[in-house]
Design a protein around this motif. Structure first.
Motif, PDB file in Angstrom:
ATOM      1  N   ASP A  80       0.934  -1.428  -0.092  1.00 40.46           N
ATOM      2  CA  ASP A  80       0.110  -0.032   0.047  1.00 40.46           C
ATOM      3  C   ASP A  80       1.033   1.145   0.026  1.00 40.46           C
ATOM      4  OD1 ASP A  80      -2.508   0.708  -0.203  1.00 40.46           O
ATOM      5  OD2 ASP A  80      -2.799   1.188   1.812  1.00 40.46           O
ATOM      6  N   VAL A  81       1.936   1.252   0.769  1.00 38.35           N
ATOM      7  CA  VAL A  81       3.010   2.429   0.672  1.00 38.35           C
ATOM      8  C   VAL A  81       3.325   2.532  -0.681  1.00 38.35           C
ATOM      9  CG1 VAL A  81       4.982   3.300   1.688  1.00 38.35           C
ATOM     10  CG2 VAL A  81       3.602   1.995   3.007  1.00 38.35           C
ATOM     11  N   GLU A  82       3.889   1.384  -1.413  1.00 39.10           N
ATOM     12  CA  GLU A  82       4.101   1.506  -2.775  1.00 39.10           C
ATOM     13  C   GLU A  82       3.206   2.190  -3.656  1.00 39.10           C
ATOM     14  OE1 GLU A  82       3.377  -0.891  -6.366  1.00 39.10           O
ATOM     15  OE2 GLU A  82       2.730  -1.321  -4.374  1.00 39.10           O
ATOM     16  N   LEU A  83       1.851   1.855  -3.502  1.00 31.18           N
ATOM     17  CA  LEU A  83       0.954   2.171  -4.232  1.00 31.18           C
ATOM     18  C   LEU A  83       0.823   3.793  -4.035  1.00 31.18           C
ATOM     19  CD1 LEU A  83      -1.160   0.898  -6.150  1.00 31.18           C
ATOM     20  CD2 LEU A  83      -2.707   1.264  -4.268  1.00 31.18           C
ATOM     21  N   ILE A  84       0.943   4.197  -2.692  1.00 35.16           N
ATOM     22  CA  ILE A  84       0.855   5.714  -2.532  1.00 35.16           C
ATOM     23  C   ILE A  84       1.995   6.257  -3.273  1.00 35.16           C
ATOM     24  CG2 ILE A  84       1.171   7.444  -0.713  1.00 35.16           C
ATOM     25  CD1 ILE A  84      -1.496   6.074  -0.371  1.00 35.16           C
ATOM     26  N   PHE A  85       3.270   5.720  -3.340  1.00 34.97           N
ATOM     27  CA  PHE A  85       4.261   6.418  -4.213  1.00 34.97           C
ATOM     28  C   PHE A  85       3.829   6.315  -5.625  1.00 34.97           C
ATOM     29  CE2 PHE A  85       7.472   4.715  -1.150  1.00 34.97           C
ATOM     30  CZ  PHE A  85       7.471   6.144  -0.453  1.00 34.97           C
ATOM     31  N   LEU A  86       3.044   5.413  -5.956  1.00 34.16           N
ATOM     32  CA  LEU A  86       2.798   5.260  -7.524  1.00 34.16           C
ATOM     33  C   LEU A  86       1.516   6.520  -7.892  1.00 34.16           C
ATOM     34  CD1 LEU A  86       2.209   1.698  -8.481  1.00 34.16           C
ATOM     35  CD2 LEU A  86       3.759   3.100  -9.234  1.00 34.16           C
ATOM     36  N   PHE A  87       0.955   6.789  -6.980  1.00 32.85           N
ATOM     37  CA  PHE A  87      -0.077   7.916  -7.258  1.00 32.85           C
ATOM     38  C   PHE A  87       0.600   9.031  -8.024  1.00 32.85           C
ATOM     39  CE2 PHE A  87      -3.233   5.697  -5.344  1.00 32.85           C
ATOM     40  CZ  PHE A  87      -4.529   5.837  -6.267  1.00 32.85           C
ATOM     41  N   PRO A  88       1.621   9.829  -7.476  1.00 32.16           N
ATOM     42  CA  PRO A  88       2.029  11.105  -7.927  1.00 32.16           C
ATOM     43  C   PRO A  88       3.010  10.714  -9.239  1.00 32.16           C
ATOM     44  CG  PRO A  88       3.207  10.492  -5.658  1.00 32.16           C
ATOM     45  CD  PRO A  88       1.781   9.580  -5.803  1.00 32.16           C
ATOM     46  N   TRP A  89       3.251   9.572  -8.978  1.00 35.16           N
ATOM     47  CA  TRP A  89       4.144   9.244 -10.158  1.00 35.16           C
ATOM     48  C   TRP A  89       3.258   9.129 -11.454  1.00 35.16           C
ATOM     49  CZ3 TRP A  89       3.080   4.895 -13.053  1.00 35.16           C
ATOM     50  CH2 TRP A  89       4.040   4.675 -14.227  1.00 35.16           C
ATOM     51  N   ALA A  90       2.104   8.356 -11.191  1.00 36.81           N
ATOM     52  CA  ALA A  90       1.188   8.311 -12.340  1.00 36.81           C
ATOM     53  C   ALA A  90       0.844   9.521 -12.931  1.00 36.81           C
ATOM     54  CB  ALA A  90       0.060   7.475 -11.845  1.00 36.81           C
TER      55      ALA A  90
END
Lengths: 358, 152, 158, 378, 116
Positions: free
Chosen positions: E69-79
């Protein structure tokens, strides 16, 4: 053409003319709150009836047809019955948690309504991180289930709650990843922004393979997140009688029931918004005539139509498939959906960067 | 093997076998004492190989109880009945549940219905009747229950 | 190889699920296949087969006469004791005493509709009726007396 | 082996996991009746299953001791109510064996036809109920749709739908209804089309296959030792079809296969029943146009008396080998009667199959054992 | 309407649930029966305690979820930024996900994802 947007604007102007800005806002909020409650009640009645009718048709039977014309008032009668029922509380239960859990479930699904665009430019809160907000809020759903299951002091409830804990939490990831593909293509987390990006075509049409995969994963993930069959392990009636709400009766049970349907509606609404353009009408490039007819249909009809289509798909799942076992459920997520989702996001990024989408 | 061949084969391996006549199948009369050895022989001997206990029950003859075991060999397709006469006041017999696992449930049923105690049974407790029924044996001929029994 | 098999598994699974969904959709789109019978509404058109065993009745003719001689064959044949013959002695025209029924008591609540009494009856006095709506609020209402009040035995039945 | 005193408390095993004791049944959606299982769980994994029976025990064996040989047959319908007709058949055979009555050929054919129809109806109900246990509701209605047609045929000829009471010692109670042959043929035509739907909705479904394959594996040795019979044992590859190996009535002259699967898991048991339905259809097709003319009932005395002695007869019900053991003292009622019910032995294997599996698997295992509780309790 | 709508929705939720429970409590009259307080276990009184130390299997998934989930949070701004940043973003994320995937494979090999 009458629209929600105009109506809201008119009410706002009418109120602003007559009172100060603060009072106007307060009154507007009360109005919006009442509308939300009304929507809640209406959706509950409609969705339960729809589920029963859909299941009946698939099961070669008639379904409710006695109360009201074609059984339309059946759910209203059921609600009345549940209101009249006595709510029991088990002796050994944790009373506070036990009573708080259904309220919590309702509040969470209420909060999920905030960023939904029911019509073009008609949102309660057009937050710039709308997609993230929905992800965050939908993961709160598990808390009410855990509360209910733990507080009941019943073994069936506890098992159901534990299962749903592992399940909802896992599928959260897939839902997030599939949403990300659309975010990557759009470059924004704002719901209104995402809708606008689909003016010339919905993402499902112009997004190629990654969006199709993401769409399938998303549908599976929201089925699991809302505890619907074939992922209804938290309330698997042939195994755990009723799972986490075994001990709930009367109106508290009804609240859980309602919250589940509202969650289905909201998450299908999000799915419709991200993949099917939400309130955006169906357009085909240069076919002006068709496009004009499509524009003539109000945007709210588009939104509700798409949402109910997705809800129908989810109901269709429920009345066709057997239930998965808990380890298969987690296998599906961790061995299939999650790796696929991760690769899929990269694929979507590739397409976005190369500009391959239409 | 047909009936007579089976009789001969068993008599060859168990010389003290006593036979009862007049039944559909060969009927071996056993005594409680050497009974476990006889059953082990029937179960394990490669020629006999009576591996399927398809029916097991008890009959109350008012003077004594008779355990009736119906055995079948799935490989050789022959069938045999074994009968053991038991004392009615204190019926006891060695269990056969280690030879035929199905006997475990059947013996529990006979235990509660007739009061036969099966020695060395792994888990001899009531199966069908509710707790507190010990001491009354519904399928014995002298059982009376004024409430639940309807006499015709 | 592993990846191909992995993807093939997914494909096969998806196809098998889609086939099931096609079948349910087939029925969803075809209301003609619905088999529900709306029971209390179709009561008038409901046709039960003539052999249907609903309850034991004793047919009477228009002169309020039945065929029962009070021989108790049905009572003996019944496995549950649902039938009880209470008989009396009548004086016939010739002045002889003759056995006849006073009441034929029928316990519907005990009856298993096994048809043995009808088979046993030597004079065809009783038969099975096609009624099936037997629910009542009080169990004692299920105890019925089969012969009508004031009825008597038909002429010529021995 | 754990004893009662031990499983009453939640226990802790060596690794510090606490065990949980949970009652499944008598009022539980998955037990199809009043079966009470006390399950000890380690997390989701089953440590032990302890069946408690008797919630529907009526002591039919004792009741039969006071009923005449004509009467007791009808009580046995209430044991395995799904194959009531086959139960009655077993009892009638046993009485006929004692009386040494020859059953007329027409009655034999009618009996076998009814048996096979009952078997299909019983398997239909099992199929729907088992799919429902696994969480798929819709198959239940499809199964009942077809079962209803059989019930209607039964109702027309026998006068009842579930507990038909059609057997009498020496034959059957009535002749078949004039419509019988036509309606059976109509049913068969329809049924062969519908049975392919079952495969689409359930058998081929990937979720369903994963729920069934490799679950609750019963080895042939265990199946024999536990006294399993019927589809449960045949799913493990045990040759135990009474119709084939100890033929009664006209089964020896019929063309049909003993359905065997070698897997021994839930899916094998499932497939055995599915294929058995098709075999039953085959049997019915052979007979439906060839019902011989003649009496449907042999002449018997009004009061039946069996000679002193013991009589045993067995038939193949939908659940397995059903045996009737009559001890007669020469009177009008049996001195002692014992019903060897297939469910009782099949249930005893439940603990063995369920251990180490999940709760979800328990439901699948119970579904494929096809337990009918009155049959077990009697 | 802005963030204020959250407060409004929350209040609406409380009102809705509270009103429903309140009306229901007015409408029904409870009766006293000791058995009503028993937890449901198919009609048999429950044995042993319910709130036990549960098998660790469920919690393991929650732990792994946390990592992802932490990884997913990183993905959001990246996306959001991926389209503008271009190839660099893609390669960075490929490497990031690769490392994550290796971790995932490790967890898989260690049997953390196997249900017990």
């Amino acid at each position: 053409m009458w629209s929600f947007q105009q109506a809201a604007q008119q009410i706002h102007e009418w109120l602003s003319e007559r009172m100060s800005a603060g009072w106007a806002l307060a009154l507007e909020m009360v109005l919006a709150g009442l509308m939300a409650i009304g929507l809640f009640a209406m959706l509950g009645l409609i969705l339960v009836l729809m589920e029963r009718k859909v299941s009946a048709r698939m099961q070669v039977r008639l379904g409710p047809n006695r109360v009201g014309p074609k059984g339309m008032l059946q759910t209203a009668a059921d609600t009345l019955k549940l209101l009249l029922k006595e709510g029991l509380t088990p002796d050994g239960a944790d009373k506070w948690l036990f009573h708080a859990a259904p309220i919590m479930a309702i509040v969470v699904s209420m909060l999920l309504l905030a960023p939904i665009a029911f019509a073009m430019d008609f949102q309660l809160w057009d937050v710039n991180i709308g997609v993230l907000y929905v992800s965050a809020m939908s993961s709160l759903m598990v808390i009410s289930i855990l509360m209910a299951g733990w507080a009941s002091n019943s073994k069936y409830s506890l098992l159901g709650a534990m299962r749903s804990g592992a399940q909802i939490v896992s599928y959260e990831l897939s839902a997030g990843l599939s949403v990300l593909t659309v975010v990557t293509l759009t470059g924004s987390l704002q719901i209104s922004e995402i809708i606008r990006s689909q003016a010339d075509g919905w993402w499902i049409f112009k997004g190629h393979v990654p969006v199709w995969i993401a769409f399938v994963i998303f549908i599976i993930a929201i089925t699991a997140e809302t505890n619907r069959a074939p992922f209804d392990l938290a309330e698997a009636e042939s195994e755990l009688t009723a799972g986490f709400h075994t001990e709930y009766s009367g109106i508290k049970f009804a609240l859980f029931f309602l919250a589940e349907y509202i969650n289905v509606f909201v998450l299908c609404g999000i799915g419709a918004t991200l993949f099917l353009g939400g309130p955006m009408p169906f357009h085909i490039g240069s076919w002006e005539g068709l496009n004009r007819i499509m524009d003539w249909i109000p945007s709210s009809v588009w939104f509700f139509g798409k949402t109910f289509l997705l809800i129908f798909v989810i109901m269709w799942f429920r009345w066709t498939f057997p239930r998965l076992r808990i380890d298969q459920l987690l296998n599906l997520e961790w061995k299939y959906l999650l790796p696929l989702g991760m690769v899929n996001v990269l694929l979507a990024a590739l397409i976005a960067i190369k500009g391959w989408h239409f | 093997m047909n009936r007579e061949e089976l009789k001969a084969a068993i008599t060859g391996k168990w010389p003290s076998a006593v036979w009862e006549e007049g039944n559909e199948w060969a009927t071996l009369l056993g005594e409680p004492e050497p009974f476990p050895h006889m059953m082990t022989l029937l179960r394990q001997d490669p020629d006999l190989q009576m591996d399927y206990l398809f029916c097991m029950t008890c009959v109350d003859w008012k003077t004594h109880l008779t355990m009736v075991y119906h055995l079948r060999s799935m490989a050789h397709r022959h069938e045999l009945t074994v009968k053991v006469k038991l004392d009615r006041t204190n019926p006891q017999i060695e269990t056969v549940s280690h030879l035929w696992r199905t006997a475990e449930f059947h013996e529990r049923e006979v235990y509660e219905m007739f009061g036969v105690r099966f020695l060395n049974h792994p888990d001899l407790r009531l199966l069908i009747l509710p707790e507190g029924w010990e001491g009354k044996f519904p399928l014995r001929k002298d059982f009376e229950d004024p409430v639940n029994m309807i006499r015709l | 190889m592993g990846v191909i098999r992995y993807l093939r598994d997914i494909w096969r699974g998806a196809v098998s699920l889609a086939r099931g969904m096609r079948r349910t959709l087939y029925y969803f789109l075809r209301p003609k296949e619905i088999i529900t019978q709306q029971y209390p509404d179709n009561r008038l058109t409901l046709n039960l087969p003539e052999r249907f065993k609903g309850e034991v009745v004793m047919p009477h003719n228009e002169n309020n006469e039945h065929r029962c001689t009070g021989c108790q064959a049905c009572e003996l044949a019944c496995p549950n004791g649902s039938l009880k013959v209470i008989y009396k002695y009548e004086i016939t025209a010739e002045g002889k005493k003759k056995k006849a029924i006073d009441k034929l008591v029928y316990h519907l609540e005990l009856c298993t509709m096994c048809n043995l009494c009808i088979e046993a009856c030597p004079s065809d006095a009783i038969k099975m009726a096609q009624t099936f709506e037997h629910s009542v609020f009080d169990r004692s209402q299920l105890i019925k007396i089969l012969n009508k009040p004031g009825s008597k035995i038909m002429e010529g039945v021995e | 082996m754990y004893h009662e005193t031990e499983i009453l408390e939640t226990r802790t095993d060596a690794e510090g996991h606490e065990w949980m004791t949970i009652n499944v049944g008598p009022q539980h959606p998955a037990t199809h009746g009043v079966l009470h299982l006390v399950i000890t769980l380690d997390g989701e994994t089953i440590v032990k299953v302890d069946p408690h029976l008797g919630y529907i025990h009526r002591s039919i064996e004792k009741m039969c001791e006071s009923l005449s040989y004509r009467q007791f047959i009808y009580v046995t319908s209430r044991m395995d109510y799904l194959s009531a007709h086959i139960n009655n058949h077993g009892c009638a055979l046993c009485v006929e064996k004692g009386l040494q009555v020859e059953v007329p050929p027409r009655a034999q054919v009618i009996r076998v036809l009814m048996d096979e129809l009952t078997r299909i109806a019983s398997h239909e109900l099992w199929w729907g109920a088992m799919a429902m246990d696994l969480g798929a509701f819709t198959p239940f209605f499809y199964a009942f749709r077809e079962r209803e047609m059989i019930n209607d045929i039964m109702e027309e000829t026998c006068g009842a739908r579930l507990t038909m009471n059609y057997m009498v010692p020496g034959g059957v109670m009535h002749d078949i209804h004039p419509n019988f042959q036509r309606r059976v043929k109509e049913f068969l035509k329809d049924y062969k089309r519908k049975i392919s739907e079952y495969d689409e909705v359930v058998t081929e479904n990937i979720i369903f296959q994963n729920r069934m394959k490799g679950i609750g594996i019963l080895s042939p040795e265990d199946a024999i030792s536990y006294g399993c019979s019927g589809p449960v044992a045949r799913g493990s590859g045990v040759h135990c079809d009474v119709r084939k190996h100890y033929p009664y009535e006209i089964y020896s002259s019929l063309q049909f296969d003993e359905v065997l699967e070698s897997g021994g898991d839930c899916f094998a048991r499932y497939l055995v029943r599915m294929r058995e339905m098709k075999e039953s259809v085959r049997i019915i097709e052979q007979l439906i146009d060839n019902i011989p003319e003649g009496d449907f009932q042999a002449k018997t005395k009004a009061v039946l008396k069996l000679p002193k002695g013991e009589f045993y007869s067995k038939v193949e019900t939908a659940r397995g080998e059903f045996g009737v053991y009559i001890v007669s003292d020469g009177g009008t009622t049996p001195y002692r009667i014992k019903f060897r019910s297939p469910g009782f032995s099949n249930l005893s294997v439940l603990d063995k199959l369920a251990r180490g599996n999940k709760i979800g698997d328990l439901v699948a295992i119970m579904g494929t054992l096809d337990l009918v509780i009155p049959d077990i309790d009697r | 309407m802005g963030a204020a709508s959250l407060i409004m929705l929350m209040l609406a939720g409380f009102t809705f649930a509270g009103m429903a429970i309140f009306i229901s409590s007015l409408l029904n009259k409870g009766s006293v029966n000791r058995q009503k307080g028993e937890p449901y276990e198919c009609g048999i009184p429950t044995k042993g305690k319910t709130w036990i130390q549960f098998n660790v299997g469920y919690y393991l998934f929650a732990l792994i979820f946390l990592i992802f989930d932490v990884e997913l949070i990183f993905l959001f701004p990246w996306a959001v930024a991926a389209k503008q940043t271009g190839w660099l973003a893609l390669w960075e994320m490929v490497i990031f996900l690769l490392i994550l995937f290796l971790g995932f494979l490790y967890a898989h090999k260690k049997g953390a994802l196997k249900w017990m």
